[in-house]
Design an enzyme around this catalytic site. Structure first.
Site, PDB file in Angstrom:
ATOM      1  N   GLU A 167     -25.370 -37.062 -81.406  1.00  0.00           N
ATOM      2  CA  GLU A 167     -25.268 -38.788 -81.143  1.00  0.00           C
ATOM      3  C   GLU A 167     -24.430 -39.177 -80.178  1.00  0.00           C
ATOM      4  OE1 GLU A 167     -23.809 -40.146 -85.182  1.00  0.00           O
ATOM      5  OE2 GLU A 167     -25.937 -40.026 -86.229  1.00  0.00           O
ATOM      6  N   GLU A 255     -31.421 -37.205 -88.661  1.00  0.00           N
ATOM      7  CA  GLU A 255     -30.285 -37.333 -89.625  1.00  0.00           C
ATOM      8  C   GLU A 255     -30.627 -38.698 -90.274  1.00  0.00           C
ATOM      9  OE1 GLU A 255     -26.253 -36.270 -88.508  1.00  0.00           O
ATOM     10  OE2 GLU A 255     -25.647 -38.226 -89.379  1.00  0.00           O
TER      11      GLU A 255
HETATM   12  C1  IDC Z   1     -19.534 -37.313 -91.485  1.00  0.00           C
HETATM   13  C2  IDC Z   1     -19.273 -36.629 -92.495  1.00  0.00           C
HETATM   14  C3  IDC Z   1     -17.816 -36.639 -92.885  1.00  0.00           C
HETATM   15  C4  IDC Z   1     -17.161 -36.178 -91.790  1.00  0.00           C
HETATM   16  C5  IDC Z   1     -17.330 -36.868 -90.438  1.00  0.00           C
HETATM   17  C6  IDC Z   1     -16.598 -36.492 -89.383  1.00  0.00           C
HETATM   18  O1  IDC Z   1     -20.256 -37.212 -93.639  1.00  0.00           O
HETATM   19  O2  IDC Z   1     -17.643 -35.798 -94.030  1.00  0.00           O
HETATM   20  O3  IDC Z   1     -15.553 -36.410 -92.264  1.00  0.00           O
HETATM   21  O4  IDC Z   1     -18.640 -37.078 -90.303  1.00  0.00           O
HETATM   22  O5  IDC Z   1     -16.269 -37.510 -88.508  1.00  0.00           O
HETATM   23  C7  IDC Z   1     -23.130 -39.447 -88.614  1.00  0.00           C
HETATM   24  C8  IDC Z   1     -22.662 -38.212 -87.846  1.00  0.00           C
HETATM   25  C9  IDC Z   1     -22.194 -37.285 -88.835  1.00  0.00           C
HETATM   26  C10 IDC Z   1     -21.438 -37.999 -90.001  1.00  0.00           C
HETATM   27  C11 IDC Z   1     -22.442 -39.215 -90.700  1.00  0.00           C
HETATM   28  C12 IDC Z   1     -21.558 -39.892 -91.808  1.00  0.00           C
HETATM   29  O6  IDC Z   1     -23.913 -37.398 -87.101  1.00  0.00           O
HETATM   30  O7  IDC Z   1     -21.472 -36.316 -88.430  1.00  0.00           O
HETATM   31  O8  IDC Z   1     -20.912 -37.184 -90.793  1.00  0.00           O
HETATM   32  N1  IDC Z   1     -22.861 -39.910 -89.501  1.00  0.00           N
HETATM   33  O9  IDC Z   1     -20.336 -40.820 -91.099  1.00  0.00           O
HETATM   34  N2  IDC Z   1     -23.805 -40.402 -87.786  1.00  0.00           N
HETATM   35  C13 IDC Z   1     -23.992 -41.473 -88.555  1.00  0.00           C
HETATM   36  C14 IDC Z   1     -23.467 -41.278 -89.793  1.00  0.00           C
END
Ligand code: IDC
Length: 334
Positions: A167, A255
């Site tokens: 992302e 995702e």
């Molecule tokens: C989130 C995880 C969380 C972690 C965080 C790190 O769910 O446990 O602490 O990242 O910054 C994304 C990202 C993905 C995110 C997820 C939810 O690709 O890494 O995971 N998310 O926030 N993009 C949109 C949402």
């Protein structure tokens, strides 16, 4: 005595020879190599394929779910046909921020995961999970080295797909991402002429309109990542996706969640159903976030459950159950 020695020596050579060729590697994938035709994934006979998968949480965070039993279980009992290996580059022992031993650990984890996925009969996406390092150019050199090695080692695996930047964010524009992609794609292509390569898009892989306006030329089997979280993203983002597909862009939802974009908080099942309807209409492949028991609503497994495989429905969180039911509904439909 001398004769006997010779015999033993011969036997030893035979054993060494046998061992060298019997290293326990996974059998080559029996899954057909996928290709991109128009906006879709197709198999070798040109039949449309929709991948429906799940993503690991960060491989450094939750490596315990990377085991053969769990992967086989997910294929058989959760009806997924793909698994995504999220390897953070910056956060929590990320590949680019940790030390060399951490890097070796992550590489070994991916190696094992690909073998487990192959044995289980699944496609597997290797995800270079940039996030807080919002511009993929920040770690371009490391990315090139990583994908060079990976594509070399995994070149016989027809079930591997490469996602080269999860992302991009923080204002990184499509031009910059394209320039990164043009640096990384040839490195993979040198070892693997055909593997599907998925490129992230601006604003946390939401601005597929920008990619549609100026897609990457000169390579086949390229797709573009699109991400959504149903608790946050509604009609306007959905329209952006469908318009990009209508404009001819091959989109892959590598995702999504039914929670809000933080990965936690409220679940919106009504909106989630609208999203799935749109994905199905265009045969878009999708991967749900995430396999872990972290105390957050997007985690598939309840935080009270410490199993590493063999999950019962009652071990799943609310979003875990929703994803499970969705996958079962789709099971068997290509
Ligand atoms: C989130 C995880 C969380 C972690 C965080 C790190 O769910 O446990 O602490 O990242 O910054 C994304 C990202 C993905 C995110 C997820 C939810 O690709 O890494 O995971 N998310 O926030 N993009 C949109 C949402």
């Amino acid at each position: 005595m001398r004769k006997k020695g010779k015999k033993w020596f011969g036997l030893l050579i035979a054993i060494v020879f046998l061992c060298a060729f019997c290293v326990p590697v996974a059998a080559a994938s029996k899954l057909p190599r996928l290709q991109v035709k128009s906006t879709q994934l197709v198999n070798s006979s040109g039949k449309k394929v929709q991948l429906r998968g799940i993503s690991t949480h960060g491989l450094s965070w939750y490596p315990e779910y990377v085991n053969q039993s769990a992967f086989t279980f997910m294929k058989k009992n959760w009806k997924v046909n793909a698994v995504r290996l999220a390897m953070y580059t910056a956060e929590y022992n990320g590949y680019c921020t940790g030390d060399a031993s951490n890097r070796r650990k992550l590489e070994a984890c991916i190696d094992n995961a690909v073998k487990y996925a192959t044995n289980a009969g699944m496609y597997v996406i290797i995800d270079w999970h940039i996030l807080s390092d919002g511009n993929p150019k920040t770690h371009q050199k490391a990315s090139k080295a990583f994908f060079k090695d990976m594509s070399k080692v995994l070149k016989g695996y027809d079930n591997v797909l490469y996602e080269i930047c999860n992302e991009p964010n923080g204002g990184t524009d499509w031009k910059t991402i394209k320039s990164y992609a043009k640096a990384v794609i040839p490195v993979i292509r040198e070892n693997d002429k055909d593997a599907v390569i998925i490129v992230g898009t601006p604003t946390w892989s939401q601005d597929v309109d920008q990619a549609a306006a100026s897609p990457i030329s000169g390579y086949k089997n390229i797709m573009y990542a699109f991400h959504f979280y149903a608790g946050t993203h509604k009609d306007d983002l959905r329209n952006k996706m469908t318009n990009a597909i209508k404009a001819g862009l091959p989109v892959f939802v590598t995702e999504f969640g039914i929670t809000d974009a933080s990965g936690n908080g409220g679940i919106d099942k009504k909106e989630a159903n609208k999203w799935i309807k749109a994905l199905d209409k265009y045969d878009v492949s999708y991967v749900a976030w995430n396999v872990s028991n972290k105390n957050e609503s997007s985690a598939m497994i309840k935080s009270s459950c410490t199993k590493k495989s063999g999950f019962k429905r009652s071990d799943l969180s609310t979003s875990g159950k929703w994803v499970y039911d969705l996958l079962w509904k789709k099971a068997g439909k290509n």
